[in-house]
Design an enzyme around this catalytic site. Structure first.
Site, PDB file in Angstrom:
ATOM      1  N   HIS A  46       0.803  -1.109   0.040  1.00 42.05           N
ATOM      2  CA  HIS A  46      -0.128  -0.104  -0.247  1.00 42.05           C
ATOM      3  C   HIS A  46       0.792   1.450   0.307  1.00 42.05           C
ATOM      4  O   HIS A  46       2.370   1.265   0.527  1.00 42.05           O
ATOM      5  CB  HIS A  46      -0.854  -0.025   1.320  1.00 42.05           C
ATOM      6  CG  HIS A  46      -1.858  -1.298   0.998  1.00 42.05           C
ATOM      7  ND1 HIS A  46      -2.720  -0.645   2.256  1.00 42.05           N
ATOM      8  CD2 HIS A  46      -1.972  -2.136   0.484  1.00 42.05           C
ATOM      9  CE1 HIS A  46      -3.931  -1.436   1.848  1.00 42.05           C
ATOM     10  NE2 HIS A  46      -3.051  -2.649   1.439  1.00 42.05           N
ATOM     11  N   GLU A  48       1.523   3.897   2.025  1.00 40.20           N
ATOM     12  CA  GLU A  48       1.261   4.387   3.289  1.00 40.20           C
ATOM     13  C   GLU A  48       2.459   3.399   3.922  1.00 40.20           C
ATOM     14  O   GLU A  48       3.923   3.482   3.802  1.00 40.20           O
ATOM     15  CB  GLU A  48       0.403   4.470   4.070  1.00 40.20           C
ATOM     16  CG  GLU A  48      -0.454   5.269   3.898  1.00 40.20           C
ATOM     17  CD  GLU A  48      -1.562   4.264   3.601  1.00 40.20           C
ATOM     18  OE1 GLU A  48      -2.848   4.806   3.890  1.00 40.20           O
ATOM     19  OE2 GLU A  48      -1.241   3.554   1.907  1.00 40.20           O
ATOM     20  N   CYS A  76      -5.919   2.295   5.780  1.00 38.32           N
ATOM     21  CA  CYS A  76      -6.761   0.867   6.272  1.00 38.32           C
ATOM     22  C   CYS A  76      -5.853   0.059   7.940  1.00 38.32           C
ATOM     23  O   CYS A  76      -4.766   1.113   7.866  1.00 38.32           O
ATOM     24  CB  CYS A  76      -6.687  -0.059   4.985  1.00 38.32           C
ATOM     25  SG  CYS A  76      -5.010  -0.813   5.076  1.00 38.32           S
ATOM     26  N   CYS A  79      -2.229  -0.334   7.418  1.00 39.35           N
ATOM     27  CA  CYS A  79      -1.378   0.843   7.444  1.00 39.35           C
ATOM     28  C   CYS A  79      -1.311   1.549   8.788  1.00 39.35           C
ATOM     29  O   CYS A  79      -0.333   2.893   9.306  1.00 39.35           O
ATOM     30  CB  CYS A  79      -2.505   1.752   6.585  1.00 39.35           C
ATOM     31  SG  CYS A  79      -1.720   0.565   4.923  1.00 39.35           S
TER      32      CYS A  79
END
Length: 162
Positions: A46, A48, A76, A79
């Site tokens: 992801h 992040e 999410c 993260c």
């Protein structure tokens, strides 16, 4: 946030969900990332996570105390955990993610009593363009899927009439 949006656009060009993230420390970008789980065959890739990994390498420590993480969409669960463990001091995000966001939309994980680090959160920064890039991406994806279905139905009809 502008740089995070640019990174999100790059992710979209690669067919990834358009999310971008930037880590800033002392007014200097020390890490950046964009979504790449599909191309990287990595469910943890992801935006992040990619930005935090780059920032940690830059500072030579897995803890990035005092840094600010800018991300286009509300993080999410995965993260949020990485943000806590990295000891980022501040999280700034653009658009909320009503289904999977866990900062303000759902579980509010960063406020949990068991979290061993507190993070300052600012939401809604450039929310409109952050939301729009994701909306456009999924709209195009739905249109492409619909067009493919229509093409397949048309091909099936052609096969049955021959």
């Amino acid at each position: 946030m502008q740089r995070a949006l640019e990174l999100a656009a790059q992710a979209a060009e690669r067919g990834e969900v358009p999310v971008g993230a930037v880590v800033v420390l002392d007014d200097v970008i020390i890490g950046e990332g964009s979504n790449s789980p599909i191309g990287g065959c990595d469910p943890t890739a992801h935006a992040e996570i990619m930005a935090l990994r780059a920032a940690a390498k830059t500072v030579g420590n897995y803890r990035i105390a005092g840094a600010t993480l800018y991300v286009t969409i509300e993080p999410c669960t995965m993260c949020a955990g990485a943000i806590i463990h990295s000891r980022v001091g501040r999280l700034v995000f653009g658009a909320t993610e009503p289904k999977a966001g866990v900062v303000v939309s759902q579980a509010r994980l960063l406020e949990s009593d068991y979290a061993n680090h507190r993070i300052i959160v600012e939401s809604g920064v450039m929310a409109e363009p952050c939301s729009a890039i994701v909306s456009r991406f999924f709209q195009h994806r739905r249109e492409a899927k619909k067009a493919l279905k229509q093409k397949l139905r048309s091909a099936d009809r052609d096969d049955t009439t021959n």
